[in-house]
Scaffold this motif. Structure first.
Motif, PDB file in Angstrom:
ATOM      1  N   LYS A   3      -5.314   6.108  13.233  1.00  0.00           N
ATOM      2  CA  LYS A   3      -6.241   6.676  12.248  1.00  0.00           C
ATOM      3  C   LYS A   3      -5.570   7.823  11.485  1.00  0.00           C
ATOM      4  CE  LYS A   3     -10.792   8.755  11.736  1.00  0.00           C
ATOM      5  NZ  LYS A   3     -11.994   9.238  12.397  1.00  0.00           N
ATOM      6  N   PHE A   4      -4.888   8.705  12.210  1.00  0.00           N
ATOM      7  CA  PHE A   4      -4.188   9.828  11.584  1.00  0.00           C
ATOM      8  C   PHE A   4      -3.130   9.314  10.611  1.00  0.00           C
ATOM      9  CE2 PHE A   4      -0.418  12.528  11.505  1.00  0.00           C
ATOM     10  CZ  PHE A   4      -0.942  13.669  10.924  1.00  0.00           C
ATOM     11  N   LEU A   5      -2.297   8.352  11.054  1.00  0.00           N
ATOM     12  CA  LEU A   5      -1.239   7.813  10.196  1.00  0.00           C
ATOM     13  C   LEU A   5      -1.825   7.185   8.941  1.00  0.00           C
ATOM     14  CD1 LEU A   5       1.104   6.203  12.866  1.00  0.00           C
ATOM     15  CD2 LEU A   5       1.453   8.349  11.637  1.00  0.00           C
ATOM     16  N   LEU A  26       3.922   2.195  11.735  1.00  0.00           N
ATOM     17  CA  LEU A  26       4.829   3.145  12.374  1.00  0.00           C
ATOM     18  C   LEU A  26       4.709   4.492  11.671  1.00  0.00           C
ATOM     19  CD1 LEU A  26       7.877   0.742  12.667  1.00  0.00           C
ATOM     20  CD2 LEU A  26       6.251   1.350  14.456  1.00  0.00           C
ATOM     21  N   PRO A  27       5.187   5.557  12.293  1.00  0.00           N
ATOM     22  CA  PRO A  27       5.012   6.891  11.702  1.00  0.00           C
ATOM     23  C   PRO A  27       6.033   7.242  10.613  1.00  0.00           C
ATOM     24  CG  PRO A  27       6.042   7.080  13.837  1.00  0.00           C
ATOM     25  CD  PRO A  27       5.710   5.629  13.651  1.00  0.00           C
ATOM     26  N   PHE A  28       6.345   6.284   9.755  1.00  0.00           N
ATOM     27  CA  PHE A  28       7.223   6.551   8.617  1.00  0.00           C
ATOM     28  C   PHE A  28       6.925   5.557   7.506  1.00  0.00           C
ATOM     29  CE2 PHE A  28       9.632   3.783  11.457  1.00  0.00           C
ATOM     30  CZ  PHE A  28       9.991   2.741  10.611  1.00  0.00           C
ATOM     31  N   PHE A  29       7.487   5.833   6.316  1.00  0.00           N
ATOM     32  CA  PHE A  29       7.317   4.938   5.173  1.00  0.00           C
ATOM     33  C   PHE A  29       8.582   4.963   4.339  1.00  0.00           C
ATOM     34  CE2 PHE A  29       5.748   9.114   4.067  1.00  0.00           C
ATOM     35  CZ  PHE A  29       6.251   9.348   2.796  1.00  0.00           C
ATOM     36  N   LEU A  30       8.766   3.927   3.511  1.00  0.00           N
ATOM     37  CA  LEU A  30       9.881   3.906   2.570  1.00  0.00           C
ATOM     38  C   LEU A  30       9.432   4.573   1.284  1.00  0.00           C
ATOM     39  CD1 LEU A  30      11.492   0.386   2.995  1.00  0.00           C
ATOM     40  CD2 LEU A  30      12.300   2.576   3.859  1.00  0.00           C
TER      41      LEU A  30
END
Length: 85
Positions: A3-5, A26-30
């Motif tokens: 939910k936070f992500l 996942l806790p990242f993005f491009l």
């Protein structure tokens, strides 16, 4: 948490639009840097922000970077500094 992500990626996209090009669970993005990601990384490091430049990934466009989703305050700082570059 998921939910936070989800909330944070929506917040980041609200401010940086289509420069956020790939969302994941996942806790990242491009992120599209609009320049060479190595130089973009240097510019952010000088401001105390660390990202992973596209040259670190085989086959990834050199203008892309991987950015971790941090605490809300960190994401605000990332957005603020990206807009200065």
């Amino acid at each position: 948490t998921k939910k936070f992500l989800s909330q944070e990626i929506k917040f980041i996209k609200l401010h940086l639009g289509d420069r956020v090009i790939q969302e994941t669970v996942l806790p990242f993005f491009l992120f599209k840097t609009n320049s060479d990601s190595v130089q973009f990384k240097r510019n952010l490091l000088a401001r105390g922000i660390s990202i992973v430049d596209g040259s670190s990934f085989k086959g990834l466009d050199k203008s892309l970077a991987r950015v971790a989703i941090g605490k809300h305050e960190d994401n605000i700082e990332f957005i603020k500094e990206v807009k200065k570059i």
